[in-house]
Design a protein around this motif. Structure first.
Motif, mmCIF file in Angstrom:
data_model
loop_
_atom_site.group_PDB
_atom_site.id
_atom_site.type_symbol
_atom_site.label_atom_id
_atom_site.label_comp_id
_atom_site.label_asym_id
_atom_site.label_seq_id
_atom_site.Cartn_x
_atom_site.Cartn_y
_atom_site.Cartn_z
ATOM 1 N N GLY A 1 33.290 46.096 39.563
ATOM 2 C CA GLY A 1 32.791 46.434 37.913
ATOM 3 C C GLY A 1 33.036 45.452 36.967
ATOM 4 N N LEU A 2 33.810 45.857 35.822
ATOM 5 C CA LEU A 2 33.841 44.923 34.719
ATOM 6 C C LEU A 2 34.997 44.037 34.840
ATOM 7 C CD1 LEU A 2 33.375 47.596 31.897
ATOM 8 C CD2 LEU A 2 31.669 45.815 32.448
ATOM 9 N N PHE A 3 35.783 43.956 36.096
ATOM 10 C CA PHE A 3 37.004 43.426 36.212
ATOM 11 C C PHE A 3 36.771 42.190 37.058
ATOM 12 C CE2 PHE A 3 37.370 47.864 35.428
ATOM 13 C CZ PHE A 3 38.313 47.842 34.414
ATOM 14 N N TRP A 4 37.518 41.363 36.616
ATOM 15 C CA TRP A 4 37.561 40.004 37.693
ATOM 16 C C TRP A 4 39.028 39.858 38.247
ATOM 17 C CZ3 TRP A 4 33.683 36.287 38.570
ATOM 18 C CH2 TRP A 4 34.374 35.026 39.221
ATOM 19 N N ILE A 5 39.387 40.080 39.252
ATOM 20 C CA ILE A 5 40.715 40.405 40.103
ATOM 21 C C ILE A 5 41.069 39.001 40.719
ATOM 22 C CG2 ILE A 5 42.214 41.854 41.272
ATOM 23 C CD1 ILE A 5 39.680 43.962 40.739
ATOM 24 N N THR A 6 42.235 38.637 40.099
ATOM 25 C CA THR A 6 42.819 37.548 40.903
ATOM 26 C C THR A 6 44.082 37.819 41.580
ATOM 27 O OG1 THR A 6 44.314 36.760 39.236
ATOM 28 C CG2 THR A 6 41.974 35.778 39.154
ATOM 29 N N GLU A 7 44.853 37.107 42.236
ATOM 30 C CA GLU A 7 45.945 37.584 43.078
ATOM 31 C C GLU A 7 47.206 37.927 41.863
ATOM 32 O OE1 GLU A 7 47.576 35.229 46.319
ATOM 33 O OE2 GLU A 7 45.487 35.407 47.233
ATOM 34 N N GLY B 1 19.941 27.128 33.390
ATOM 35 C CA GLY B 1 20.288 28.492 33.379
ATOM 36 C C GLY B 1 21.157 28.661 32.345
ATOM 37 N N ASP B 2 21.312 29.687 31.579
ATOM 38 C CA ASP B 2 22.230 29.908 30.572
ATOM 39 C C ASP B 2 23.501 30.574 31.432
ATOM 40 O OD1 ASP B 2 20.610 29.354 28.508
ATOM 41 O OD2 ASP B 2 19.609 31.184 28.402
ATOM 42 N N LEU B 3 24.487 30.603 30.359
ATOM 43 C CA LEU B 3 25.698 31.639 30.951
ATOM 44 C C LEU B 3 25.303 32.989 31.122
ATOM 45 C CD1 LEU B 3 28.475 30.010 28.275
ATOM 46 C CD2 LEU B 3 28.174 29.779 30.747
ATOM 47 N N PRO B 4 26.054 33.881 31.671
ATOM 48 C CA PRO B 4 25.717 35.205 31.948
ATOM 49 C C PRO B 4 26.013 35.795 30.426
ATOM 50 C CG PRO B 4 28.110 34.491 33.098
ATOM 51 C CD PRO B 4 27.222 33.105 32.625
ATOM 52 N N PRO B 5 25.438 37.071 30.338
ATOM 53 C CA PRO B 5 25.572 37.842 28.993
ATOM 54 C C PRO B 5 26.905 38.061 28.773
ATOM 55 C CG PRO B 5 24.212 38.872 30.602
ATOM 56 C CD PRO B 5 24.534 37.864 31.402
ATOM 57 N N ALA B 6 27.320 38.254 27.541
ATOM 58 C CA ALA B 6 28.701 38.426 27.003
ATOM 59 C C ALA B 6 28.672 39.765 26.680
ATOM 60 C CB ALA B 6 28.952 37.686 25.766
ATOM 61 N N PHE B 7 29.929 40.404 26.676
ATOM 62 C CA PHE B 7 30.179 41.890 26.037
ATOM 63 C C PHE B 7 31.210 41.859 25.150
ATOM 64 C CE2 PHE B 7 31.797 42.308 30.594
ATOM 65 C CZ PHE B 7 32.963 43.023 30.177
ATOM 66 N N THR B 8 31.506 42.919 24.449
ATOM 67 C CA THR B 8 32.803 42.980 23.589
ATOM 68 C C THR B 8 33.791 43.800 24.173
ATOM 69 O OG1 THR B 8 31.125 42.668 21.772
ATOM 70 C CG2 THR B 8 33.459 43.573 21.313
ATOM 71 N N LEU C 1 32.626 37.290 29.105
ATOM 72 C CA LEU C 1 31.275 36.910 29.914
ATOM 73 C C LEU C 1 31.225 37.846 30.955
ATOM 74 C CD1 LEU C 1 31.037 33.185 29.992
ATOM 75 C CD2 LEU C 1 29.607 34.760 28.456
ATOM 76 N N THR C 2 29.913 38.622 31.355
ATOM 77 C CA THR C 2 30.027 39.277 32.399
ATOM 78 C C THR C 2 30.351 38.581 33.856
ATOM 79 O OG1 THR C 2 27.718 39.093 32.694
ATOM 80 C CG2 THR C 2 28.399 40.978 31.403
ATOM 81 N N PRO C 3 31.117 39.320 34.664
ATOM 82 C CA PRO C 3 31.359 38.586 35.849
ATOM 83 C C PRO C 3 30.415 39.181 36.974
ATOM 84 C CG PRO C 3 33.004 40.688 35.807
ATOM 85 C CD PRO C 3 32.073 40.522 34.292
ATOM 86 N N ILE C 4 29.488 40.007 36.927
ATOM 87 C CA ILE C 4 28.619 40.287 37.828
ATOM 88 C C ILE C 4 27.311 39.302 38.195
ATOM 89 C CG2 ILE C 4 27.372 41.854 36.383
ATOM 90 C CD1 ILE C 4 27.340 43.689 38.789
ATOM 91 N N ALA C 5 27.158 39.005 39.148
ATOM 92 C CA ALA C 5 26.067 38.212 39.625
ATOM 93 C C ALA C 5 24.705 38.852 38.729
ATOM 94 C CB ALA C 5 25.752 37.980 41.050
ATOM 95 N N GLY C 6 24.014 37.980 38.064
ATOM 96 C CA GLY C 6 22.871 38.548 37.333
ATOM 97 C C GLY C 6 23.199 39.105 36.127
#
Length: 168
Positions: free
Chosen positions: A5-11, A83-90, A105-110
Motif C-alpha cells: 500500500g502506501l507503506f515501505w516496510i523495513t525490518e 525518467g523522473d522520480l515517482p510522483p509525490a504525495f502529502t 514519494l510513492t513507493p509503488i512501481a509506476g
C-alpha cells in the motif's frame, strides 16, 4: 524492504511513502512514534501525541486507467531517454497544537495506486494511529518475508485486510 500500500516496510521501521535517502523528506513510523524526516522537518512525536495522520494528492486510478498511465509513461521515458522520480504525495501529521506537512514519494512501481489498495492503506493508517493495529504486525510480517521482493497487488490487499480486520 517491501512495499505494501502506501507503506515501505523495513525490518525496523515503517515509512509512509518510499524510504527517504540522504536528506530527502519522509515519514517514519516506529514503536516510539512518528518522525518527520528531512532538512526542513526533523520533528518527532510519541504515539500519544499524534491525533491523526492524513494523506493527500495520492495518485489513484482504476486498473485500466493505471495501465494506460504506466504505458504512456514508459513511452515518454523511451522517447526522452530519462525518467523522473515517482510522483509525490502529502502526509499531514496532526498533533495537539500543530499540523506538519511532508511531501513523500510513492513507493509503488509506476507511482499509481488502485482505489482498493489506497482505501485499505488509509484505513490501516487510521488504525495504526488509534492503536487498533500494532505496528509490530507489519514489522513481523517483514521480518518473516524472504528476500526483498514486493508482494503483488492481490497479496498486498490481502495483507492490509488482515491487518485492518484483526480485532486486537
Amino acid at each position: 524492504m517491501a512495499m505494501v500500500g502506501l507503506f515501505w516496510i523495513t525490518e525496523g521501521s515503517v515509512y509512509i511513502g518510499a524510504e527517504p535517502v540522504g536528506t530527502a523528506a519522509g515519514v517514519r513510523l516506529s514503536k516510539d512514534g512518528v518522525e518527520a524526516l528531512g532538512i526542513e522537518h526533523g520533528r518527532s512525536w510519541s504515539w500519544d501525541e499524534v491525533q491523526r495522520i492524513e494523506v493527500a494528492d495520492v495518485p489513484v486510478r482504476s486498473a485500466s486507467r493505471r495501465r494506460f498511465s504506466q504505458a504512456f509513461d514508459a513511452v515518454v521515458v523511451a522517447l526522452t531517454g530519462g525518467g523522473d522520480l515517482p510522483p509525490a504525495f502529502t502526509v499531514r501529521i496532526g498533533a495537539a497544537e500543530e499540523t506538519v506537512e511532508v511531501s513523500v514519494l510513492t513507493p509503488i512501481a509506476g507511482g499509481i495506486y488502485g482505489p482498493v489498495e489506497y482505501e485499505l492503506s488509509r484505513t490501516l493508517l487510521n488504525r495504526l494511529v488509534d492503536g487498533r493495529t500494532a505496528l509490530d504486525d507489519l514489522l513481523l510480517w517483514r521480518r518473516d518475508l524472504v528476500g526483498d521482493a514486493n508482494p503483488g497487488r492481490e497479496e498486498r490487499e490481502a495483507l492490509m485486510l488482515k491487518w485492518v480486520d484483526d480485532p486486537s
